[in-house]
Each structure stands twice: as structure tokens, then as C-alpha cells.
Design a protein around this motif. Structure first.
Motif, PDB file in Angstrom:
ATOM      1  N   LYS A  19      37.064 -84.605 -30.076  1.00 31.74           N
ATOM      2  CA  LYS A  19      37.253 -83.668 -28.964  1.00 31.74           C
ATOM      3  C   LYS A  19      36.278 -82.507 -29.061  1.00 31.74           C
ATOM      4  CE  LYS A  19      42.092 -84.824 -28.503  1.00 31.74           C
ATOM      5  NZ  LYS A  19      43.468 -84.365 -28.569  1.00 31.74           N
ATOM      6  N   LYS A  21      33.226 -80.211 -28.143  1.00 32.19           N
ATOM      7  CA  LYS A  21      32.558 -79.903 -26.873  1.00 32.19           C
ATOM      8  C   LYS A  21      31.051 -80.140 -26.941  1.00 32.19           C
ATOM      9  CE  LYS A  21      31.793 -75.020 -27.667  1.00 32.19           C
ATOM     10  NZ  LYS A  21      31.928 -73.684 -27.131  1.00 32.19           N
ATOM     11  N   ASN A  27      31.627 -85.905 -24.595  1.00 31.43           N
ATOM     12  CA  ASN A  27      31.632 -84.732 -23.735  1.00 31.43           C
ATOM     13  C   ASN A  27      30.329 -84.689 -22.950  1.00 31.43           C
ATOM     14  OD1 ASN A  27      32.607 -82.332 -22.603  1.00 31.43           O
ATOM     15  ND2 ASN A  27      33.532 -81.750 -24.541  1.00 31.43           N
TER      16      ASN A  27
END
Length: 109
Positions: A19, A21, A27
Motif C-alpha cells: 500500500k 504511495k 499506485n
């Protein structure tokens, strides 16, 4: 769960989910510019690694060659998670911090 996407070059997409960024796979980090292959010299706790590679440059006056080494700071995403001593491929991206302007894309060894 986000869908894994291609990043524009032929590399293996990591099986591990993250997860982060600043991950090009999970992403919206766009890759551009220069690519290098180097060895991980050190790994930091803040998703940072130091990469080095050497090259040979000629000295024309003395008709000899010298070995030079380059060292850069790169972003190490959790899904790639390279360790010290790994041979990795690095691609340029937008500036992530003051010193990090590259991201590790794949481990070669």
C-alpha cells in the motif's frame, strides 16, 4: 484489492501486495528517463536503499583506464523488498524526497 498494472517495461510484477504511495506497481508513480543496474550496498528503515555500480573510463594522457563508482539513493518498495547484496534494476521517477529520484523495479539475483 487494487489491480496490478504494467509499468511500461517488461519486468515481473511482484506477487506481494503493498500500500505504498510511491510504488510503481500498486499506485500511480510514473516512471521515466534513465535506467541502471546496480548492487544494493545498504538498506535503510525508511524504504531507502543505496545502489552502486562501477564503470571504466580512459585517461588519455597516461594511456590507462580507471575504475569509477557511482552511488545513488533509491526508493525500495515493500513489494520488491531488496536486501543488501542483491542485484537490482532501477528506473528514474519524479523526486520522492531530497535525495531519492529513482525506484527499484525488480531484483535480478
Amino acid at each position: 484489492m487494487k489491480e496490478k498494472k504494467g509499468i511500461g517495461i517488461k519486468v515481473e510484477i511482484p506477487k506481494k501486495e503493498c500500500k505504498d504511495k510511491n510504488c510503481p506497481f500498486h499506485n500511480n508513480l510514473k516512471l521515466r528517463g534513465r535506467t541502471f543496474t546496480g548492487k544494493v550496498v545498504s538498506k535503510d528503515t525508511h524504504k531507502t536503499a543505496k545502489i552502486t555500480w562501477s564503470r571504466i573510463s580512459p585517461i588519455r594522457k597516461y594511456e590507462r583506464f580507471e575504475h569509477k563508482t557511482s552511488k545513488i539513493s533509491v526508493h525500495n518498495p515493500p513489494c520488491v523488498d531488496s536486501q543488501k547484496g542483491d542485484l537490482v534494476k532501477v528506473i528514474e521517477c519524479k523526486p520522492i524526497s531530497k535525495t531519492k529520484k529513482f525506484v527499484i523495479v525488480t531484483k535480478i539475483k
